[in-house]
Design an enzyme around this catalytic site. Structure first.
Site, PDB file in Angstrom:
ATOM      1  N   GLY A  41     -16.993  13.763 -17.496  1.00 29.10           N
ATOM      2  CA  GLY A  41     -17.250  14.973 -18.281  1.00 29.10           C
ATOM      3  C   GLY A  41     -18.609  15.550 -17.932  1.00 29.10           C
ATOM      4  O   GLY A  41     -19.522  14.807 -17.555  1.00 29.10           O
ATOM      5  N   ASP A  71     -14.587  16.958 -14.628  1.00 34.03           N
ATOM      6  CA  ASP A  71     -14.178  17.976 -15.604  1.00 34.03           C
ATOM      7  C   ASP A  71     -15.352  18.902 -15.912  1.00 34.03           C
ATOM      8  O   ASP A  71     -16.404  18.448 -16.353  1.00 34.03           O
ATOM      9  CB  ASP A  71     -13.722  17.303 -16.911  1.00 34.03           C
ATOM     10  CG  ASP A  71     -13.281  18.332 -17.944  1.00 34.03           C
ATOM     11  OD1 ASP A  71     -12.166  18.869 -17.794  1.00 34.03           O
ATOM     12  OD2 ASP A  71     -14.061  18.625 -18.874  1.00 34.03           O
ATOM     13  N   TYR A  76     -19.606  25.748 -19.812  1.00 31.50           N
ATOM     14  CA  TYR A  76     -20.593  24.656 -19.792  1.00 31.50           C
ATOM     15  C   TYR A  76     -21.830  25.021 -18.961  1.00 31.50           C
ATOM     16  O   TYR A  76     -22.856  24.352 -19.066  1.00 31.50           O
ATOM     17  CB  TYR A  76     -20.007  23.361 -19.199  1.00 31.50           C
ATOM     18  CG  TYR A  76     -18.824  22.765 -19.936  1.00 31.50           C
ATOM     19  CD1 TYR A  76     -18.486  23.172 -21.222  1.00 31.50           C
ATOM     20  CD2 TYR A  76     -18.047  21.776 -19.330  1.00 31.50           C
ATOM     21  CE1 TYR A  76     -17.405  22.612 -21.873  1.00 31.50           C
ATOM     22  CE2 TYR A  76     -16.966  21.211 -19.984  1.00 31.50           C
ATOM     23  CZ  TYR A  76     -16.640  21.635 -21.249  1.00 31.50           C
ATOM     24  OH  TYR A  76     -15.562  21.075 -21.879  1.00 31.50           O
ATOM     25  N   LYS A 105     -12.191  25.485 -16.662  1.00 32.75           N
ATOM     26  CA  LYS A 105     -11.468  26.085 -17.786  1.00 32.75           C
ATOM     27  C   LYS A 105     -11.797  27.560 -17.955  1.00 32.75           C
ATOM     28  O   LYS A 105     -12.941  27.979 -17.763  1.00 32.75           O
ATOM     29  CB  LYS A 105     -11.817  25.332 -19.092  1.00 32.75           C
ATOM     30  CG  LYS A 105     -11.680  23.826 -18.967  1.00 32.75           C
ATOM     31  CD  LYS A 105     -11.879  23.086 -20.273  1.00 32.75           C
ATOM     32  CE  LYS A 105     -12.045  21.595 -20.040  1.00 32.75           C
ATOM     33  NZ  LYS A 105     -13.435  21.190 -19.758  1.00 32.75           N
ATOM     34  N   HIS A 138      -9.104  27.107 -22.159  1.00 32.30           N
ATOM     35  CA  HIS A 138     -10.023  26.235 -22.900  1.00 32.30           C
ATOM     36  C   HIS A 138      -9.629  26.096 -24.377  1.00 32.30           C
ATOM     37  O   HIS A 138      -9.662  25.006 -24.934  1.00 32.30           O
ATOM     38  CB  HIS A 138     -11.450  26.785 -22.760  1.00 32.30           C
ATOM     39  CG  HIS A 138     -12.520  25.753 -22.908  1.00 32.30           C
ATOM     40  ND1 HIS A 138     -13.688  25.774 -22.189  1.00 32.30           N
ATOM     41  CD2 HIS A 138     -12.602  24.652 -23.690  1.00 32.30           C
ATOM     42  CE1 HIS A 138     -14.434  24.742 -22.533  1.00 32.30           C
ATOM     43  NE2 HIS A 138     -13.801  24.051 -23.454  1.00 32.30           N
ATOM     44  N   ARG A 284     -24.694   4.218 -16.707  1.00 29.82           N
ATOM     45  CA  ARG A 284     -23.565   4.440 -17.622  1.00 29.82           C
ATOM     46  C   ARG A 284     -22.378   5.055 -16.900  1.00 29.82           C
ATOM     47  O   ARG A 284     -21.220   4.730 -17.215  1.00 29.82           O
ATOM     48  CB  ARG A 284     -23.998   5.346 -18.770  1.00 29.82           C
ATOM     49  CG  ARG A 284     -24.961   4.674 -19.719  1.00 29.82           C
ATOM     50  CD  ARG A 284     -25.420   5.683 -20.730  1.00 29.82           C
ATOM     51  NE  ARG A 284     -26.335   5.103 -21.699  1.00 29.82           N
ATOM     52  CZ  ARG A 284     -27.003   5.832 -22.589  1.00 29.82           C
ATOM     53  NH1 ARG A 284     -26.849   7.149 -22.625  1.00 29.82           N
ATOM     54  NH2 ARG A 284     -27.815   5.239 -23.441  1.00 29.82           N
TER      55      ARG A 284
END
Ligand SMILES: NC(=O)c1ccc[n+]([C@@H]2O[C@H](COP(=O)([O-])OP(=O)(O)OC[C@H]3O[C@@H](n4cnc5c(N)ncnc54)[C@H](OP(=O)(O)O)[C@@H]3O)[C@@H](O)[C@H]2O)c1
Ligand SMILES: *[C@@H]1O[C@H](CO)[C@@H](O)[C@H](O)[C@H]1NC(C)=O
Ligand SMILES: *[C@@H]1O[C@H](CO)[C@@H](O)[C@H](O)[C@H]1NC(C)=O
Ligand SMILES: *[C@@H]1O[C@H](CO)[C@@H](O)[C@H](O)[C@H]1NC(C)=O
Length: 327
Positions: A41, A71, A76, A105, A138, A284
Site C-alpha cells: 500500500g 497499490d 494519494y 484508482k 475508488h 517492516r
C-alpha cells in the site's frame, strides 16, 4: 559433467536474478490475468504521515523483498514516487515490467463517462507507464472539482472503465468501496463483472457476506487497511480489541517465530483476501511479505475470527448525502 551442471545450477540459484525472498503466490482473475496475493500500500493517510518521497524507497525495498503488486491511487499523490522506485528496479534488472502488477484508482471527481480516459492517461503519465494492470473506481460516490457530492451514477463511470480496458490502457478493471447491492446492480445493468473489489478488511471488519458474494461471482477481494486498529498509537479509543500486544496473539506469533502483524496478514491471506499493507520502513516492508511459510490451525483461525465487530476505520462520513454512499 554433472558436477559442472550442479555448480552452474547452484550459482544461478544464488544469483541476483533469483530472489532469495518470498514472492507472493498469484491468483487468476476472472478475466484471465494473474494477480499477486499480497501487495504494498502507498497511501500516506488522512493526516499525511510523511513526505511522498518515502514511498519511492518503500517501493524499492518492496521489489527487492519480492513484492510484485503495488497499490496506489491518483488521490494519494504517490504515483510519481511509485514510478521512480519501480524505474530503479527495472533499470537494475531486478524485475521486468510484465512481472509487476500496478494498481491505481479513478478519483471521485472524474466519474463522467468522458472523464475516465483523461483521468487514466493522467495517472499513466505520472506512473510513466503505457498501461496499468488494474484500474479501480475508488468510490461509488461522485464529487465535483470543489468536492461537493454530485449525482453521477457509477454505472456511467463503469462504462468508461470498460472503454479504457478495451483501449488497452488497463489489463483489468474493478471497483473499490462498493457494497453488495451496488455490485449486484453493476453486474445486472452492465453485464460486466469487476475482476477485483478493494474494500476494508481487517480483524475488526472481516466482511463475511461480502466475501461470500465475491466468491460466488469470482471477484477477487483486495483487503485495505489490513492492520485495522492493532497498533495502539493508530487506534481510536473506541476501537475494539485486539492490540498488537494481545497475549493470545503474541503466543500464536511466538509459536511460528513470527510477529503479530505477520499473523494478522497470514489470517487475511487464508481468508482468500489479498492484503495490501502499507509501510515506508524497509524492515517492516520485508516483515509484511514473509508470511508464506506457515499456516494457522483451525483453533487459531477461530480466535482471529472472534475479533470481527463490523467496525470500519474508513467511512468518509462527509459524503453520506450521496445517493451512492455505500456504508
Ligand atoms: N480503496 C480505498 O479506499 C483505500 C482506503 C485505505 C487504504 N487503501 C490502500 O490500502 C493500503 C493499506 O492500508 P492503510 O495504509 O490504511 O493501513 P495499514 O496498511 O493497515 O497500516 C499502515 C500502518 O501500519 C504501520 N505498519 C506497517 N507494517 C507494520 C509492521 N509490520 N509493524 C508495525 N507497524 C507497521 C505503518 O507505519 P510505517 O509506514 O511507519 O511502517 C502505517 O502506520 C493503503 O496504503 C492504500 O494503498 C485503500
Ligand atoms: C466551485 O466553487 C466556485 C466558487 O464558489 C464556483 O464559482 C464554481 O462554480 C464551483 N464549481 C463547481 C463545479 O461547482
Ligand atoms: C526466527 O525469525 C527470524 C526473523 O525472520 C530469523 O532471523 C530466525 O532465524 C528465526 N529463528 C528460527 C529458530 O527459525
Ligand atoms: C449500499 O449502497 C446503497 C447506495 O447505493 C445503499 O442504499 C444501501 O443501503 C447500501 N447497502 C448496504 C447493505 O449497506
Amino acid at each position: 559433467m554433472l558436477w559442472l551442471y550442479l555448480v552452474l545450477g547452484a550459482t544461478s540459484v544464488l544469483g541476483k536474478n533469483t530472489p532469495s525472498v518470498a514472492v507472493a503466490p498469484t491468483v487468476r482473475l476472472r478475466d484471465g490475468n494473474l494477480m499477486p496475493r499480497l501487495g504494498l500500500g502507498t497511501w500516506l493517510g488522512f493526516i499525511k504521515m510523511g513526505p511522498e518521497e518515502e514511498v519511492r524507497g518503500a517501493v524499492e525495498a518492496a521489489i527487492d523483498a519480492g513484492y510484485r503488486l503495488i497499490d496506489t491511487a491518483n488521490i494519494y499523490i504517490t504515483e510519481e514516487q511509485v514510478a521512480l522506485g519501480m524505474k530503479k528496479k527495472l533499470d537494475e534488472g531486478v524485475v521486468k515490467r510484465e512481472e509487476m502488477f500496478i494498481t491505481t484508482k479513478l478519483w471521485n471527481d472524474a466519474h463522467r463517462y468522458e472523464a475516465v480516459l483523461p483521468a487514466l492517461k493522467n495517472s499513466l503519465q505520472k506512473l510513466e507507464l503505457e498501461y496499468v494492470d488494474l484500474y479501480l473506481i475508488h468510490f461509488p460516490i461522485a464529487i465535483d472539482s470543489n468536492g461537493s457530492v454530485v449525482d453521477v451514477d457509477y454505472l456511467e463511470t463503469w462504462r468508461g472503465m470498460i472503454e479504457v480496458q478495451r483501449q488497452g490502457l488497463t489489463n483489468s478493471i474493478g471497483v473499490s468501496n462498493f457494497n453488495i447491492s451496488q455490485l449486484q446492480r453493476l453486474i445486472e445493468q452492465t453485464g460486466v463483472t469487476p475482476a477485483v473489489l478493494q474494500v476494508e478488511v481487517n480483524l475488526n471488519i472481516q466482511q463475511p457476506e461480502l466475501l461470500e458474494f465475491c466468491k460466488a461471482h469470482n471477484i477477487v477481494v483486495m483487503g485495505y487497511t489490513p492492520f485495522g486498529s492493532i497498533f495502539p498509537q493508530k487506534a481510536a479509543e473506541s476501537a475494539p480489541p485486539p492490540r498488537v500486544d494481545d497475549e493470545e496473539l503474541v503466543h500464536i506469533a511466538k509459536k511460528y517465530n513470527k510477529t503479530v502483524p505477520q499473523v494478522v496478514l497470514r489470517y487475511l491471506f487464508e481468508l482468500g483476501v489479498v492484503p495490501i499493507p502499507k509501510s515506508v520502513k524497509k524492515n517492516r516492508v520485508e516483515e509484511n511479505i514473509d508470511i508464506f511459510d506457515f499456516e494457522l490451525t483451525p483453533e487459531e483461525r477461530n480466535l482471529l475470527k472472534s475479533y470481527d465487530a463490523n467496525y470500519k476505520i474508513v467511512n468518509v462520513a462527509l459524503w453520506k448525502d450521496s445517493p451512492y454512499y455505500p456504508f
